[in-house]
Design an enzyme around this catalytic site. Structure first.
Site, short mmCIF file in Angstrom:
data_model
loop_
_atom_site.label_atom_id
_atom_site.label_comp_id
_atom_site.label_asym_id
_atom_site.label_seq_id
_atom_site.Cartn_x
_atom_site.Cartn_y
_atom_site.Cartn_z
N CYS A 149 0.84 -1.20 0.00
CA CYS A 149 0.00 0.00 0.00
C CYS A 149 0.88 1.26 0.00
CB CYS A 149 -0.94 -0.02 1.21
SG CYS A 149 -1.81 1.52 1.51
N CYS A 156 0.01 3.88 2.65
CA CYS A 156 0.43 3.44 3.99
C CYS A 156 1.87 3.86 4.26
CB CYS A 156 0.31 1.93 4.12
SG CYS A 156 -1.36 1.29 3.90
#
Length: 438
Positions: A333, A336
């Site tokens: 991600c 993230c």
């Protein structure tokens, strides 16, 4: 001519044909018998933008090359036309029919610039850019693929079509994520960014194992001179090829496996036994149900998580009465990765306060991806595996930040973040939770 154009620009525009006919039949006005009457002159009204566009379409007929030329000429005269999205779509379709993938990619990218949430056109742009193959095009395709992955991660189940069940939606999400990770991995591989490609192929394999991703992992390992890993991945690709629907050449994988095996062992001896064992292990891993951790947990404090560094237990029951701040993330991600330093700086603001803990909860299905990630990123907060806590708290996209109050109830939650104000917003939410139940 596209269906959209037929709907937007009917071939018989009201008033246009009749006015054209009137202009063609116009004759020189008669002299009035009255000497003081002014001479009448025919009036000419400029054609509207819509009428000009209709003429461009009509003149092309069924000739796609003429349609492309006419529409591009129209855009020179009306570069800010409100019909640009529909015109660009017509140009994409006509260019594809003319096998002009470069022009089709150009107009597909223009559509994406106007409508960034059009994921179908974004995917088409990626495919066309990859087909063109030059480095700038591949870099743009890579950026678009990250955009698609972020879109998938941000899509909540609440926005699914009512015609499909939650299980069907989750299956579609899983399939889409697997495909875009493999696609992004392939683009990184073509750009010789083998580390990024390896990360994406591993993430794709963790969701849904495939022969294509395993074969690419074998190629990357071979390029890195890691022969044992190359053998392992090629053997796994060989075993998975049955389920690939003919999308991968099993004979080619067998040849690559044989070449790497001989480099490592000097001959083919032992390869047959290894291949059979690998096949059995791969099939067994696909069939075996994965044990669910904390399967009987009903509340957050019922969970015992594991520290990602060493696998040691981390009991949330021992944090009861404290404020628990959780950042749910995954190695694949991109957002993230961007959030982590913000999260760490907020945690540093509350360092020394004993009744608050900050945890980064990893949600990767393939936990082997986590150790290399931690070694590279070196996060400054405690990292644990989510171990089902993400399911309990209905985490559907990443990153998601949740604050649990002293009783284990959700005091704050955000799916995604704004980098400009995330630290201020999260700090205020933590202070509010600390003050609320003192």
């Amino acid at each position: 001519m596209t269906v959209a154009f037929l709907a937007l620009f009917p071939l018989g525009l009201p008033g246009y044909s009749s006015s054209l006919q009137q202009n063609e039949n116009q004759t020189e006005p008669q002299q009035s018998p009255k000497p003081d009457s002014p001479k009448q002159t025919p009036s000419t009204k400029p054609l509207s933008e819509t009428a000009q566009l209709q003429i461009a379409i009509d003149r092309a007929g069924n000739d796609r090359a003429s349609l492309v030329r006419n529409l591009e000429e129209f855009l020179k005269d009306y570069p800010e036309s409100r019909q640009r999205p529909q015109i660009y779509r017509a140009l994409v379709e006509a260019s594809l029919q003319l096998r002009d993938s470069s022009r089709a990619a150009d107009y597909a990218e223009r559509i994406v610039a106007l409508t960034p949430d059009d994921m179908a056109m974004t995917m088409l742009a990626i495919q066309l850019l990859e087909r063109n193959g030059d480095e700038p095009a591949l870099h743009r395709a890579l950026n678009y693929s990250t955009r698609v992955l972020d879109y998938i991660n941000r899509s909540p189940a609440a926005e699914k079509s009512p015609k499909i069940s939650k299980e069907e939606w989750e299956t579609e999400q899983k399939r889409d994520k697997t495909n875009i990770l493999s696609l992004r991995g392939r683009l990184s591989f073509k750009l010789h960014d083998y580390s990024a490609a390896e990360t994406d192929f591993q993430a794709s394999m963790a969701i849904t194992p495939s022969a294509q991703a395993a074969a690419k992992l074998g190629e990357i390992a071979e390029l890195k001179k890691d022969l044992p890993k190359a053998i392992k991945e090629y053997a796994r690709a060989f075993a998975l090829a049955d389920a690939s629907g003919g999308a991968i050449n099993r004979r080619e994988i067998r040849q690559k496996l044989g070449n790497v095996w001989r480099l490592a062992h000097g001959s083919d001896q032992g390869l047959g036994d290894y291949l059979l064992q690998s096949y059995d292990d791969t099939v067994a891993s696909l069939d075996a149900p994965k044990p669910k951790r904390n399967a009987n947990a009903k509340e957050p404090y019922d969970f015992t998580l594991r520290k990602a560094q060493d696998g040691s237990p981390y009991s949330l029951a021992e944090q009861k009465g404290k404020i628990v701040v959780l950042n749910f993330w995954a190695t694949w991600c991109g957002p993230c990765r961007e959030l982590e330093p913000h999260f760490a700086r907020v945690a540093a603001q509350f360092q020394g306060i004993t009744d608050i803990v900050f945890l980064a909860a990893d949600c990767d299905e393939d936990e082997t991806l986590v150790a290399p990630y931690l070694q590279e990123e070196k996060p400054r907060t405690t990292v644990v595996f989510a171990d089902g806590l993400d399911t309990l708290l209905a985490v559907r996209s990443f990153p998601t930040v949740v604050i649990l109050d002293r009783t284990g109830k959700i005091a704050y939650r955000t799916d995604g973040f704004d980098p400009e104000d995330v630290e201020a917003e999260l700090s205020n939410a933590v202070r509010h939770a600390l003050a609320a139940q003192k």
